[in-house]
Write a protein that holds these residues in place. Structure first.
Motif, PDB file in Angstrom:
ATOM      1  N   GLY A  28      -2.407   6.775   0.055  1.00 51.65           N
ATOM      2  CA  GLY A  28      -2.540   7.520  -0.831  1.00 51.65           C
ATOM      3  C   GLY A  28      -3.870   7.903  -1.558  1.00 51.65           C
ATOM      4  N   PHE A  29      -4.067   8.954  -2.113  1.00 54.77           N
ATOM      5  CA  PHE A  29      -5.842   9.045  -2.559  1.00 54.77           C
ATOM      6  C   PHE A  29      -6.007   7.967  -3.397  1.00 54.77           C
ATOM      7  N   GLY A  30      -7.184   7.387  -3.246  1.00 56.80           N
ATOM      8  CA  GLY A  30      -7.673   6.244  -4.023  1.00 56.80           C
ATOM      9  C   GLY A  30      -6.823   4.863  -3.836  1.00 56.80           C
ATOM     10  N   THR A  40       0.977  -1.026   0.102  1.00 56.43           N
ATOM     11  CA  THR A  40       0.015   0.040   0.010  1.00 56.43           C
ATOM     12  C   THR A  40       0.668   1.190   0.031  1.00 56.43           C
ATOM     13  N   ARG A  41       0.624   2.252  -0.975  1.00 50.36           N
ATOM     14  CA  ARG A  41       1.601   3.432  -1.151  1.00 50.36           C
ATOM     15  C   ARG A  41       1.029   4.237   0.049  1.00 50.36           C
ATOM     16  N   MET A  42       1.859   4.611   0.954  1.00 51.07           N
ATOM     17  CA  MET A  42       1.645   5.611   2.063  1.00 51.07           C
ATOM     18  C   MET A  42       2.099   7.096   1.725  1.00 51.07           C
ATOM     19  N   VAL A  43       1.308   7.836   2.215  1.00 50.23           N
ATOM     20  CA  VAL A  43       1.924   9.409   2.090  1.00 50.23           C
ATOM     21  C   VAL A  43       1.804  10.003   3.281  1.00 50.23           C
ATOM     22  N   LEU A  44       3.088  10.921   3.530  1.00 46.50           N
ATOM     23  CA  LEU A  44       3.197  11.523   4.769  1.00 46.50           C
ATOM     24  C   LEU A  44       2.962  13.076   4.643  1.00 46.50           C
TER      25      LEU A  44
END
Length: 121
Positions: free
Chosen positions: A44-46, A30-34
């Protein structure tokens, strides 16, 4: 470690030293955003949990002062995207890994801000 100095991970042999590309393992990711303002890490969005497939080398190809750098591929329908993955070169308990990545990401964002300011002058 007891002295307060972090212990380096054991058994790390850089691909550039061995001359052998290491095997890759496949994971759901899962791509995570800080968010640097709030300090919160969110998908991340979506982004769907486990909605990506990545392959990561078992041994790093490079090493910096704080992190090992691994070859990584994101498997996308019809193509492969070449990336890198970074992980601490020191032994860090799992409960502290997120803080490590948050701290290094904040440091990188601050360095980028200073570089832009310096280059604008």
């Amino acid at each position: 470690s007891r002295s307060g100095v972090p212990r380096e991970r054991q058994g790390i042999v850089l691909e550039s030293v061995s001359g052998i590309k290491s095997e890759m393992e496949t994971f759901k990711a899962t791509r995570m955003v800080l968010d640097h303002k709030t300090g919160k890490i969110t998908p991340g969005f979506g982004e769907k949990s486990g909605g990506r497939i990545v392959r990561i080398a078992q041994q790093p190809f490079a090493q910096g002062g704080l992190r090992n750098v691994y070859r990584m591929k994101e498997i996308i329908v019809g193509s492969i995207r070449n990336l890198v993955g970074k992980e601490s070169r020191h032994e860090i308990p799992d409960v502290e890994r997120l803080r490590f990545h948050t701290d290094t990401s904040n440091c990188q964002a601050k360095a980028c801000k200073y570089a832009k300011k310096f280059n604008a002058e």
